[in-house]
Design a protein around this motif. Structure first.
Motif, mmCIF file in Angstrom:
data_model
loop_
_atom_site.group_PDB
_atom_site.id
_atom_site.type_symbol
_atom_site.label_atom_id
_atom_site.label_comp_id
_atom_site.label_asym_id
_atom_site.label_seq_id
_atom_site.Cartn_x
_atom_site.Cartn_y
_atom_site.Cartn_z
ATOM 1 N N GLU A 84 4.377 13.670 -9.378
ATOM 2 C CA GLU A 84 4.250 13.711 -7.920
ATOM 3 C C GLU A 84 2.843 13.334 -7.475
ATOM 4 O O GLU A 84 2.636 12.866 -6.366
ATOM 5 N N THR A 85 1.878 13.596 -8.359
ATOM 6 C CA THR A 85 0.477 13.379 -7.998
ATOM 7 C C THR A 85 0.063 11.916 -8.056
ATOM 8 O O THR A 85 -1.022 11.562 -7.601
ATOM 9 N N SER A 86 0.903 11.079 -8.628
ATOM 10 C CA SER A 86 0.554 9.661 -8.730
ATOM 11 C C SER A 86 0.361 9.066 -7.345
ATOM 12 O O SER A 86 1.067 9.397 -6.399
ATOM 13 N N LYS A 87 -0.609 8.171 -7.227
ATOM 14 C CA LYS A 87 -0.843 7.499 -5.938
ATOM 15 C C LYS A 87 0.095 6.297 -5.789
ATOM 16 O O LYS A 87 0.131 5.650 -4.757
ATOM 17 N N LEU A 88 0.785 5.992 -6.873
ATOM 18 C CA LEU A 88 1.637 4.805 -6.889
ATOM 19 C C LEU A 88 3.101 5.225 -6.928
ATOM 20 O O LEU A 88 3.463 6.149 -7.648
ATOM 21 N N VAL A 89 3.910 4.534 -6.145
ATOM 22 C CA VAL A 89 5.329 4.851 -6.157
ATOM 23 C C VAL A 89 6.144 3.556 -6.188
ATOM 24 O O VAL A 89 5.809 2.585 -5.518
ATOM 25 N N VAL A 90 7.164 3.571 -7.045
ATOM 26 C CA VAL A 90 8.089 2.436 -7.081
ATOM 27 C C VAL A 90 9.428 2.939 -6.554
ATOM 28 O O VAL A 90 9.908 3.996 -6.988
ATOM 29 N N VAL A 91 9.987 2.206 -5.585
ATOM 30 C CA VAL A 91 11.274 2.594 -5.005
ATOM 31 C C VAL A 91 12.316 1.581 -5.450
ATOM 32 O O VAL A 91 12.177 0.390 -5.189
ATOM 33 N N GLY A 92 13.340 2.062 -6.130
ATOM 34 C CA GLY A 92 14.432 1.182 -6.560
ATOM 35 C C GLY A 92 15.679 1.507 -5.763
ATOM 36 O O GLY A 92 16.170 2.638 -5.808
ATOM 37 N N ALA A 93 16.177 0.533 -5.020
ATOM 38 C CA ALA A 93 17.373 0.768 -4.207
ATOM 39 C C ALA A 93 18.575 0.132 -4.876
ATOM 40 O O ALA A 93 18.513 -1.002 -5.338
ATOM 41 N N GLY A 94 19.669 0.876 -4.934
ATOM 42 C CA GLY A 94 20.887 0.348 -5.540
ATOM 43 C C GLY A 94 20.622 -0.079 -6.967
ATOM 44 O O GLY A 94 19.931 0.610 -7.720
ATOM 45 N N THR A 95 21.136 -1.249 -7.324
ATOM 46 C CA THR A 95 20.970 -1.716 -8.699
ATOM 47 C C THR A 95 19.503 -2.052 -8.979
ATOM 48 O O THR A 95 19.076 -2.107 -10.139
ATOM 49 N N GLY A 96 18.698 -2.204 -7.918
ATOM 50 C CA GLY A 96 17.263 -2.424 -8.069
ATOM 51 C C GLY A 96 16.595 -1.310 -8.865
ATOM 52 O O GLY A 96 15.610 -1.525 -9.576
ATOM 53 N N TYR A 97 17.170 -0.083 -8.741
ATOM 54 C CA TYR A 97 16.612 1.052 -9.488
ATOM 55 C C TYR A 97 16.629 0.797 -10.988
ATOM 56 O O TYR A 97 15.684 1.117 -11.699
ATOM 57 N N ARG A 98 17.719 0.212 -11.500
ATOM 58 C CA ARG A 98 17.819 -0.032 -12.956
ATOM 59 C C ARG A 98 16.766 -1.043 -13.411
ATOM 60 O O ARG A 98 16.167 -0.906 -14.472
#
Lengths: 191, 640
Positions: free
Chosen positions: B242-256
């Protein structure tokens, strides 16, 4: 966990989807992760077909370019077309067959095999269609290649011949398919 | 098609297509009505439900004549309290867009699932439209499975949400969800709800302006509530520090793709990774908590930047100093489908890391292109061949106004008989447009049977009503062949058994065509005569309809196998062949190849026994090698 990227290719109508599905089902049945990404519709009808099979811990459905470990190809031009999916040292089990596209002058079988080898690929060119035809059904060529691949390549380390055979026994044309599979296996062992 | 796995016992581990998993979810949920129009990559959903319905006796299932009607059939049932599903390919939702927008205003009484199978990379489509945007536009929530692996769960959650909120829900898949096989664990079948009742309430179901205005206010309120509710959907989750300043958001099949790319970059477990399977409306509360304190976000999704844009709005509304990378910033390509290597490279660049090293070897010789072709024995080949030949004899210049179906493959040389091809039914409307302004060429609008019933009828009526001089060629093979031989009004059957056959000729007559000719596609002599007559009429300023009828050779071969009728194989008599090249260069059946000396040779493995090449050959050099059974010829040449 071991993982394997497999490219299955050929010309629409050669039984490519079936071949890829058998690999995926056999893997899933033995508790291995498996994804099989097909293309339907316009991608068939005698056109070029490629199916991505990922065994092991893969999450995304497509094999990245340059990372294919194994290719099973029902036709040489298609093996050439998708060769950029393969990594150096990857294995290619292919029928020696060339189906000439309308109005084209394709390279010869020898040229293609030499080219694939020069890319650092281990190429096994098999007379699968002829073997299947001798059995009375050219459509079983896909299973000949599968038998060969299991006997000869890394695929055999992940999939047991018995589990593939069990699947073949449950499907259509079981008798011919099991024979074709065994002939492919012995061809793979002989070499 | 056969889908025995769709009925596997509860608890079974089943390796199957995403589409079959969606079909299973519908059966498990107890859907009472399923409707659709075939289209790659969606067709197996309705096919698998129909397979289950044959064994279970439910649900009611139909192939409708087009997506609009299919939508309305399922929508009507859902208004009457029966959970329903409608399935179509992405462009099908354009056809059904009218009722889609209204369905959000009225809502429904039971679950109403709208499956849209999008086709990034256009494997079998004319565009790459992302139907999540319809969700935003029409106020219809969009669920999208995180890969084929989640197809069943996402469909079930979408059905549940739709029922609870009495609102339609779009389940958006892509080719790599619909047509990817993965392992699924099947659940129990709930009791289906097959009978509904209609509760009269015009203030809700009749969208006259006074009612619609009230519904619009309610819709806006609903939409805000949906975003809150979806914030607690079990389909959305987060992992990593949670403390990471970086976040990757994967939507739908993008998550895989995102997850695999992070693992490849050594970042899995190092940065925050968020999985979103309810893309529209964005679950804002859930994301607001996740985004506070973050500096950089990378969004991975198939299609347009739908989640990316909503995320930017959210970030703006929250006053965050968040930089968002994705498709707008050029880190992920807008065109085509996602690939692990491109996603890994995009994430690396967005985070200021060097992209992982890759070696891709390219061969120094190339394989000639292999476009899909009309099958050997396709009834359309002879008709296209005849059109070119007869028009050239008559010195007529033709515009081939084409359409969507197997005959689209006539675009390839040497037949080259599809000059335009834009959407279902477009051949007639576009053709009429040409006919009013192009004076030095004659329009031939070619349309297959299924497409004719789908969207051809208004175009035909309009052409008659507004006197468009052209030739309308209806290619009737009695099936929707391209998508896998689904029945249509020309087939004499529907998904439940025998059905009325709707005659293209009678429709043409009622529409007001000036003349109608019918030919049998497998008799070249008959086709030549019919084409000449039809071209003459159209060239004289008439609207002429030519119906070329003959079965898809694949269905004919299957029927022959079933009935034990043997098919002939044709062969070339070498001494008679003059190496004129017509059969393999102009007619171009894939079963005919040339020998070293330019003579023709037929590959017996590819020959279907249709016999048209024997008529094409001017030297009578092509003959059947074995006896031609009467039943086989009758099957091909059945009287229209």
């Amino acid at each position: 966990m071991q993982s394997l990227n497999v490219i299955v290719t050929g010309v629409g109508g050669q039984g490519i989807l079936t071949l890829a599905r058998i690999i995926g089902e056999a893997a899933a049945a033995s508790g291995l992760g498996a994804l099989v990404a097909e293309t339907h519709g316009l991608s068939q009808r005698g056109g070029s077909v490629v199916v991505h099979v990922r065994l092991g811990e893969a999450e995304a459905p497509l094999v990245p370019e340059g990372e294919g470990d194994l290719m099973i190809s029902m036709e040489l031009l298609e093996a050439l077309r998708y060769s950029s999916y393969m990594r150096r040292g990857g294995e290619v089990v292919t029928d020696k067959l060339i189906i000439k596209p309308y109005g084209s002058r394709p390279p010869s079988a020898e040229e293609i095999v030499a080219e694939l080898r020069s890319m650092g690929l281990n190429v096994y060119a098999v007379e699968a269609a002829s073997i299947a035809e001798a059995l009375g059904d050219v459509r079983a060529a896909n299973v000949v290649l599968l038998g060969y691949a299991i006997a000869r390549t890394q695929l055999g380390k992940l999939l047991k011949a018995e589990s593939v055979e069990a699947l073949l026994r449950r499907g259509k044309g079981a008798e011919t398919n099991v024979k074709a599979f065994k002939l492919g296996m012995s061809a793979g062992k002989e070499r | 098609m056969s889908y025995p796995e769709v009925l596997a016992a509860p608890g079974s581990r089943v390796f199957t297509l995403g589409n079959v998993a969606i079909a299973r979810a519908c059966i498990e949920y107890g859907v009472g009505v399923a409707a659709g129009y075939p289209g790659t990559p969606s067709s197996e959903i309705i096919e698998a439900i129909a397979f289950a319905a044959k064994k279970l006796g439910y649900p009611y299932v139909e192939w409708s004549v087009n997506e609009k009607v299919a939508f309305e059939v399922a929508y009507g049932a859902a208004i009457a309290g029966v959970p329903s599903v409608v399935a179509m390919k992405h462009v099908g939702l354009n056809v059904a867009a009218d009722p889609l927008f209204s369905s959000a205003y009225t809502g429904v009484e039971a679950a109403f699932l709208v499956v849209s199978a999008d086709d990034p990379a256009m494997w079998s489509s004319q565009n790459e439209q992302d139907n999540r945007i319809y969700g935003l536009h029409a106020y219809v929530p969009v669920f999208e499975p995180a890969g084929a692996q989640e197809a069943r769960e996402a469909a079930l959650e979408a059905l549940k949400f739709s029922e609870e909120q009495k609102h339609p829900v779009i389940l958006r898949t892509v080719t790599r969800v619909s047509h990817t096989r993965a392992l699924h664990v099947f659940g129990e079948l709930r009791k289906p709800r097959l009978v509904g009742s209609f509760k009269r309430d015009p203030s809700r179901w009749a969208l006259v302006p006074a009612n619609a205005r009230k519904r619009r206010e309610e819709l806006i309120a609903k939409w805000q509530r949906f975003s809150q509710l979806l914030s607690s959907s079990p389909l959305n989750s987060a992992e990593g520090p949670e403390t990471s300043k970086l976040v990757v958001v994967g939507a739908g099949t993008g998550y895989r793709y995102a997850r695999e790319a992070l693992r490849r970059l050594g970042l899995l477990g190092e940065v925050r990774l968020i999985k979103i399977s309810t893309s529209v409306p964005l679950p804002r509360e859930f994301l607001a908590k996740e985004l506070v304190g973050k500096e950089k976000a990378v969004v991975i999704e198939e299609g347009e930047p739908v989640v990316e844009d909503q995320l930017k709005l959210l970030s703006f509304d929250l006053g965050l100093q968040l930089s968002v990378a994705g498709k707008r910033s050029g880190h992920i390509p807008l065109s085509g489908e996602l690939k692990v290597e491109k996603v890994a490279e995009g994430i690396a660049r967005a985070l200021g890391l060097s992209p992982p090293a890759r070696e891709v070897m390219r061969p120094s010789i190339s394989a000639p292109p292999r476009p899909p072709l009309l099958c050997s024995g396709c009834p359309y080949r002879g008709v296209f061949y005849s059109l070119r030949k007869v028009a050239s004899k008559m010195r007529l210049k033709l515009i081939y106004s084409g359409d969507i179906g197997c005959y689209s493959l006539g675009i390839n040389p040497p037949l080259s008989s599809q000059d335009t091809l834009v959407e279902m039914g477009g051949s007639l409307g576009l053709g009429a447009g040409f006919s009013h302004v192009v004076k030095d060429a004659l329009v031939v609008a070619t349309i297959g049977d299924s497409t004719f019933y789908h969207a051809g009828l208004p175009g035909l009526v309009n052409a008659a009503y507004n006197s468009a001089p052209m030739l309308v060629l209806v290619l009737d093979n009695g099936t929707t062949a391209m998508t896998g031989h689904q029945p249509n009004p020309s087939s004499g059957e529907n998904l439940r058994g025998e059905a009325k056959r709707v005659s293209a000729e009678e429709i043409a007559k009622a529409a007001g065509a000036d003349g109608i000719t019918t030919v049998r596609s497998f008799s070249l002599e008959e086709v030549d005569k019919g084409v000449a007559e039809a071209l003459r009429e159209a060239a004289s300023g008439k609207l002429h309809v030519l119906v070329a009828r003959g079965p898809c050779v694949l269905t004919a071969m299957a029927e022959a196998r079933e009935k034990g009728i043997s098919r002939p194989v044709y062969t070339v008599l070498e001494e008679r062949c003059k190496a004129c090249t017509i059969c393999y260069n102009l007619f171009a059946c894939p079963a005919i190849v040339s020998t070293q000396d330019g003579k023709a040779k037929i590959d017996p493995r590819l020959c279907t026994g249709c016999g048209v090449c024997a008529e094409v050959c001017p030297f009578e050099a092509i003959v059947p090698e074995s006896k031609v059974e009467k039943e086989w010829r009758e099957m091909l040449l059945a009287k229209p």
